[in-house]
Design a protein around this motif. Sequence first.
Motif, PDB file in Angstrom:
ATOM      1  N   GLN A  39      20.154 105.883  18.752  1.00  0.00           N
ATOM      2  CA  GLN A  39      19.488 106.397  19.936  1.00  0.00           C
ATOM      3  C   GLN A  39      19.863 107.849  20.126  1.00  0.00           C
ATOM      4  O   GLN A  39      21.048 108.181  20.313  1.00  0.00           O
ATOM      5  N   LYS A  43      15.594 109.756  23.926  1.00  0.00           N
ATOM      6  CA  LYS A  43      14.672 108.938  23.128  1.00  0.00           C
ATOM      7  C   LYS A  43      15.052 107.464  23.217  1.00  0.00           C
ATOM      8  O   LYS A  43      16.167 107.119  23.589  1.00  0.00           O
ATOM      9  N   GLU A  46      16.077 103.209  18.243  1.00  0.00           N
ATOM     10  CA  GLU A  46      15.197 102.883  17.127  1.00  0.00           C
ATOM     11  C   GLU A  46      15.960 102.165  16.018  1.00  0.00           C
ATOM     12  O   GLU A  46      17.160 102.381  15.809  1.00  0.00           O
TER      13      GLU A  46
END
Length: 119
Positions: A39, A43, A46
């Motif tokens: 991370q 954001k 992911e």
Amino acid sequence: QVQLVESGGGLVQAGGSLRLSCAASGRTFSNYVMAWFRQAPGKEREFVGAMRWSGGSTNYADSVKGRFTISRDNAKNTVYLQMNSLKPEDTAVYYCAARMGLMSTYNYWGQGTQVTVSS
């Protein structure tokens, strides 16, 4: 009680390498899938890559394919994320996660380790 402890983060120049470790304890992980997520500031978290502990099959996000490699040491109950050819956009907090093989949700997480790649 499952515990995942990451280590190995740090500051590295672009093009350099780092190896993250995830020490797993609390149960036998042979039926588990171990994964790495990251991370970046501002954001969403992911997926980076994952490995089935039994058999060692792996899959990776396109953004890291060919640069990152997941491996494990059964004797140490540890999973590794070898990161090569690092880019500034790889800068993030990296998390180790685990789920049972038939589950879709990762329900065990480590505390995270910071990786910073300077340009």
